[in-house]
Structure formats: C-alpha cells, structure tokens
Design a protein around this motif. Structure first.
Motif, PDB file in Angstrom:
ATOM      1  N   PHE A   1       0.849  -1.186   0.000  1.00 46.42           N
ATOM      2  CA  PHE A   1       0.000   0.000   0.000  1.00 46.42           C
ATOM      3  C   PHE A   1       0.885   1.237   0.000  1.00 46.42           C
ATOM      4  O   PHE A   1       1.912   1.287   0.686  1.00 46.42           O
ATOM      5  CB  PHE A   1      -0.934  -0.002   1.218  1.00 46.42           C
ATOM      6  N   VAL A   2       0.497   2.233  -0.804  1.00 46.29           N
ATOM      7  CA  VAL A   2       1.267   3.475  -0.897  1.00 46.29           C
ATOM      8  C   VAL A   2       0.303   4.649  -0.845  1.00 46.29           C
ATOM      9  O   VAL A   2      -0.905   4.503  -1.072  1.00 46.29           O
ATOM     10  CB  VAL A   2       2.088   3.532  -2.214  1.00 46.29           C
ATOM     11  N   GLY A   3       0.834   5.833  -0.565  1.00 47.90           N
ATOM     12  CA  GLY A   3       0.009   7.033  -0.585  1.00 47.90           C
ATOM     13  C   GLY A   3      -0.492   7.322  -1.986  1.00 47.90           C
ATOM     14  O   GLY A   3       0.195   7.039  -2.971  1.00 47.90           O
ATOM     15  N   GLN A   4      -1.688   7.903  -2.096  1.00 47.16           N
ATOM     16  CA  GLN A   4      -2.293   8.144  -3.401  1.00 47.16           C
ATOM     17  C   GLN A   4      -1.441   9.045  -4.290  1.00 47.16           C
ATOM     18  O   GLN A   4      -1.477   8.934  -5.512  1.00 47.16           O
ATOM     19  CB  GLN A   4      -3.686   8.762  -3.218  1.00 47.16           C
ATOM     20  N   ALA A   5      -0.663   9.947  -3.696  1.00 46.64           N
ATOM     21  CA  ALA A   5       0.140  10.876  -4.480  1.00 46.64           C
ATOM     22  C   ALA A   5       1.546  10.356  -4.764  1.00 46.64           C
ATOM     23  O   ALA A   5       2.340  11.044  -5.415  1.00 46.64           O
ATOM     24  CB  ALA A   5       0.222  12.221  -3.759  1.00 46.64           C
ATOM     25  N   GLU A   6       1.856   9.152  -4.295  1.00 49.39           N
ATOM     26  CA  GLU A   6       3.221   8.638  -4.447  1.00 49.39           C
ATOM     27  C   GLU A   6       3.517   8.057  -5.824  1.00 49.39           C
ATOM     28  O   GLU A   6       4.673   7.916  -6.208  1.00 49.39           O
ATOM     29  CB  GLU A   6       3.501   7.568  -3.380  1.00 49.39           C
ATOM     30  N   ILE A   7       2.485   7.693  -6.561  1.00 50.26           N
ATOM     31  CA  ILE A   7       2.696   7.085  -7.875  1.00 50.26           C
ATOM     32  C   ILE A   7       2.730   8.191  -8.930  1.00 50.26           C
ATOM     33  O   ILE A   7       1.735   8.903  -9.122  1.00 50.26           O
ATOM     34  CB  ILE A   7       1.578   6.082  -8.209  1.00 50.26           C
ATOM     35  N   PRO A   8       3.838   8.368  -9.643  1.00 48.25           N
ATOM     36  CA  PRO A   8       3.925   9.398 -10.689  1.00 48.25           C
ATOM     37  C   PRO A   8       2.861   9.163 -11.762  1.00 48.25           C
ATOM     38  O   PRO A   8       2.598   8.021 -12.155  1.00 48.25           O
ATOM     39  CB  PRO A   8       5.333   9.211 -11.263  1.00 48.25           C
ATOM     40  N   PRO A   9       2.224  10.231 -12.253  1.00 44.70           N
ATOM     41  CA  PRO A   9       1.146  10.089 -13.242  1.00 44.70           C
ATOM     42  C   PRO A   9       1.535   9.303 -14.495  1.00 44.70           C
ATOM     43  O   PRO A   9       0.703   8.621 -15.084  1.00 44.70           O
ATOM     44  CB  PRO A   9       0.812  11.549 -13.598  1.00 44.70           C
TER      45      PRO A   9
END
Length: 293
Positions: free
Chosen positions: A96-104
C-alpha cells in the motif's frame, strides 16, 4: 447493451478473498472516426494477412512466433493458456502506498471493480472504506488479455477503481529529454505573477466543464457536407470483410452456371433466350430448358 466483465476473479487481502468482476471504465465510439476509401473506385480500403509467395492466409493457419535473430520459435495459443499463474484469477494486494506517491506517467488504463454478489459486498466495502480512511492505494498484479499487469486499487465514489500501471522498464528516461533546459531559477517577479494567475484559476476539478471542440466542429462539417447535394458520396461497400478475401472459385463457377441456366442432371450448360447448348443445338427461351413450340 449491458457491460461485459473483462476479468472475473478475487481480490485477496491477507486471508480475506473477495470475488469481484472488472469492467472497462472507458468507452469507444465517442469520437469521430473515418474509414480509408479508395477514391477512384469509391470502395473501402481493407487489410488482409498475407504471406509472400502464398497470398492471403486463413486465421486458423496463423501461430505466434518469437524472433530469435536467426529465425522464429513457434508457440501454440494453447501452450500460452496452459501457463499457470495465480494472477489469472487472483489479485493479491501486496503493498500500500500514498495516493500521491505514484507518478502520473505510470498510470495506463482505468477499470471499475465491483463485488460479484451480495455475499462479497460487505468485505468489498470494508476494503474501500479502509483505503479511503488511510488515503492509500493497494498494489498487486493480475493477468488479463494475455498479459500480466501491475495494478493499483483505490476508492472511486461508492466503489473501487483499478488502474493498470506501466512497469518501470516501460518508462523512457526523462533526463535526455530535459537535458537542454537550464537549471537557473525563475525570476522572482515573473514567478509571483504566474503563481497569482494559478491561484485565481484554481477550482475543484469538473470534467464536464470541458468538451472536445474539435470533434464538435468535425461533426458540424460532416453534417453540412451530408446535406450539401454537391458533396461527393459513394455507396457503402458490401464486399468481403477481413478474412473473406480469398476467392471461392468453386462458388463462383456454380453461380456462373446458375446464371446461364446450367446445373441440370445431364451436366449440359444451357443458355437463356435462344442461345446454344454445349452440343450446338438451339434451345428455347423458356425456363427449364424446354424447346419453344
């Protein structure tokens, strides 16, 4: 037409398994599309699979081949289907990761995830609410359409959204693209003006506030041309579709015989309207090859 699930299986979180179905979140056909037309004949350009020196081939004669440099390793579709991967039926949330951690740029395509039945709905809602409370995205892998995808699961309204992600080796390095851009900081006053403009135009995202003006203009143009009697049009091509380009010689010969009144038990081709038979005898103009009285 009701939507059709493209994947059925289960989401697994530790010892909890939730039966789910996955549906595409996007639709095709919303944009204007064109066909390629052969202008001299007015017929649609079609594509067929051919082999040099052989010509068109049937789909059931085609197999997959992996290029090795000095040839191809052939593999049957059944051999691919027999590969045993747990991800064909199970999407296990392993991180699980923060929603903003994955680059678009890693995001590929969105899908809706729904519980398969009422019994699965309670666990489905628990996972949805837990992700929402923590502001997290669940990561896992699943196999569909002959490929194993990295996937992210996040809350979406009342349900869950799955987004396929590109793998790291599918992302092109950005450094060479931006190498010529100066590292010098922007001028303070200019930066202040740009920041002020951004703040003034900031508001909640609303996708319905935007529409495809180019597609609208294309539709208007096409409608105007359709109503204009001087516009050149062609009849829709009723020719063979893909895979039907091989001429059926026997069928063509039989049709030719039918048109000329042939195909009788004696095997003698007869013509209509007082023509001559194969033996040179005159035939009548009535159907059935009877002589005129």
């Amino acid at each position: 037409m009701a939507a059709r699930a493209i994947w059925k299986g289960q989401i697994r979180l530790s010892l909890v398994s939730i039966p789910v179905e996955i549906y595409s979140a996007t639709k095709s056909g919303a944009r204007v599309s064109f066909r390629q037309i052969h202008e001299p004949s007015g017929k649609r350009v079609r594509y067929e699979k051919t082999v040099p020196g052989i010509g068109p081939v049937d789909a059931d004669e085609i197999v997959k081949g992996y290029e090795t440099g000095d040839g191809y390793v052939l593999i049957d579709p059944d051999e691919i289907d027999d590969i045993k991967l747990e991800t064909k039926k199970t999407l296990e949330l392993v991180q699980f990761v923060g929603q903003a951690e994955i680059p678009p740029l890693y995001y590929d395509k969105p899908y809706y995830v729904v519980a398969s039945d009422n019994l699965a709905e309670e666990a489905y809602r628990v996972v949805r609410d837990a992700l929402r409370r923590e502001g997290k995205v669940g990561l896992g892998q699943l196999t569909m359409r002959g490929k194993e995808y990295l996937a992210a699961i996040r809350p979406c309204g009342d349900g869950l959204l799955l987004e396929t992600l590109r793998y790291a080796d599918e992302i092109r390095d950005a450094a060479p693209m931006f190498a010529e851009i100066s590292e010098e900081e922007s001028e303070g006053e200019l930066l202040d003006v740009a920041t002020d403009l951004i703040e003034r135009k900031t508001k909640p995202f609303d996708a319905t506030a935007f529409h495809d003006a180019y597609a609208d203009a294309l539709r208007d143009l096409l409608e105007a041309k359709r109503k204009d009697r001087s516009t050149r049009t062609v009849e829709q091509d009723e020719g063979p579709t893909e895979g039907e380009n091989v001429v059926d010689l026997m069928g063509a010969l039989k049709k030719s015989l039918d048109r000329t009144g042939g195909g009788d038990k004696g095997g003698k081709a007869k013509s209509k309207g007082g023509g001559k038979s194969a033996k040179g005898k005159s035939t009548g103009g009535k159907s059935g090859g009877k002589k005129a009285s």
